[in-house]
Design a protein around this motif. Structure first.
Motif, PDB file in Angstrom:
ATOM      1  N   ARG A  71       0.794  -1.237   0.000  1.00 35.74           N
ATOM      2  CA  ARG A  71       0.000   0.000   0.000  1.00 35.74           C
ATOM      3  C   ARG A  71       0.822   1.281   0.000  1.00 35.74           C
ATOM      4  N   ARG A  72       2.110   1.202   0.253  1.00 37.56           N
ATOM      5  CA  ARG A  72       2.925   2.425   0.276  1.00 37.56           C
ATOM      6  C   ARG A  72       3.316   2.885  -1.120  1.00 37.56           C
ATOM      7  N   PHE A  73       2.949   2.121  -2.161  1.00 38.11           N
ATOM      8  CA  PHE A  73       3.304   2.464  -3.541  1.00 38.11           C
ATOM      9  C   PHE A  73       2.060   2.805  -4.349  1.00 38.11           C
ATOM     10  N   SER A  74       2.208   3.750  -5.277  1.00 39.15           N
ATOM     11  CA  SER A  74       1.081   4.084  -6.153  1.00 39.15           C
ATOM     12  C   SER A  74       0.863   2.987  -7.188  1.00 39.15           C
ATOM     13  N   THR A  75       1.952   2.386  -7.666  1.00 35.08           N
ATOM     14  CA  THR A  75       1.843   1.233  -8.569  1.00 35.08           C
ATOM     15  C   THR A  75       2.878   0.195  -8.178  1.00 35.08           C
ATOM     16  N   VAL A  76       2.566  -1.064  -8.513  1.00 36.28           N
ATOM     17  CA  VAL A  76       3.464  -2.194  -8.254  1.00 36.28           C
ATOM     18  C   VAL A  76       3.517  -3.070  -9.494  1.00 36.28           C
ATOM     19  N   PHE A  77       4.469  -4.001  -9.509  1.00 37.69           N
ATOM     20  CA  PHE A  77       4.690  -4.855 -10.671  1.00 37.69           C
ATOM     21  C   PHE A  77       4.635  -6.335 -10.300  1.00 37.69           C
ATOM     22  N   PRO A  78       3.454  -6.964 -10.352  1.00 39.13           N
ATOM     23  CA  PRO A  78       3.406  -8.411 -10.182  1.00 39.13           C
ATOM     24  C   PRO A  78       3.800  -9.108 -11.484  1.00 39.13           C
ATOM     25  N   ALA A  79       4.200 -10.371 -11.369  1.00 35.56           N
ATOM     26  CA  ALA A  79       4.476 -11.181 -12.553  1.00 35.56           C
ATOM     27  C   ALA A  79       3.181 -11.362 -13.339  1.00 35.56           C
ATOM     28  N   ALA A  80       3.333 -11.822 -14.570  1.00 35.76           N
ATOM     29  CA  ALA A  80       2.156 -12.028 -15.426  1.00 35.76           C
ATOM     30  C   ALA A  80       2.122 -13.442 -15.995  1.00 35.76           C
TER      31      ALA A  80
END
Length: 160
Positions: A116-125
């Motif tokens: 929650r401390r980030f505006s965007t995150v990068f999960p795997a796809a």
């Protein structure tokens, strides 16, 4: 191949163009951060556990670690990670590409507060060379998460 399923899932949502595929591996937090070009903490790693005979996925920030006490308090059992064979059978993704998208309905997904401390995150796809950039709201919606939980340690400034 699970990236195909993930791309198909995002195509139904009109978001297939947001899936990133790399010519290099993104199978670990460090490799994914390098491939994406962000800090490791913004990589949304998906950890897989066996709880009461079914798979539970916990999506955490790249710098967070599961807190065994918090896990046991939430799930009433000791944290036991899935083996590669269990992962393939219960979740449908291979190690290095595990993500909370295009998984069977029997898979329970939880999001950790560390994200929650980030505006965007990068999960795997769905593969060991892919990711997708999502806001936390999008991650919650598209992963069909059961909710947010405080299951990790090591990411708060006071814990470092």
């Amino acid at each position: 191949m699970s990236i195909t399923a993930v791309k198909s899932y995002f195509k139904e949502l009109g978001l297939e163009d947001r899936v990133l595929e790399f010519s290099v591996s993104s199978a670990t937090v460090a490799l994914a951060a390098q491939a994406v070009g962000c800090e490791e903490a913004r990589i949304a790693k998906t950890l897989s556990f066996l709880v009461d005979g079914h798979a539970v996925l916990i999506v955490t920030a790249g710098d967070a670690k599961i807190d065994n006490r918090k896990f046991k308090d939430q799930f009433h059992t000791k944290a036991k990670m899935l083996t590669a064979e269990e992962l393939a059978a219960l979740v449908g993704h291979a190690p290095g590409g595990v993500c909370p998208f295009a998984v069977p309905d029997t898979v329970e997904v939880w999001l950790d507060e560390s994200l929650r401390r980030f505006s965007t995150v990068f999960p795997a796809a769905g593969s060991d060379n892919s990711a997708i950039e999502l806001s936390c709201g999008e991650l919650e919606r598209f992963s069909r998460a059961r909710g947010w939980a405080d299951l990790c340690k090591g990411w708060r400034p006071e814990e470092q």
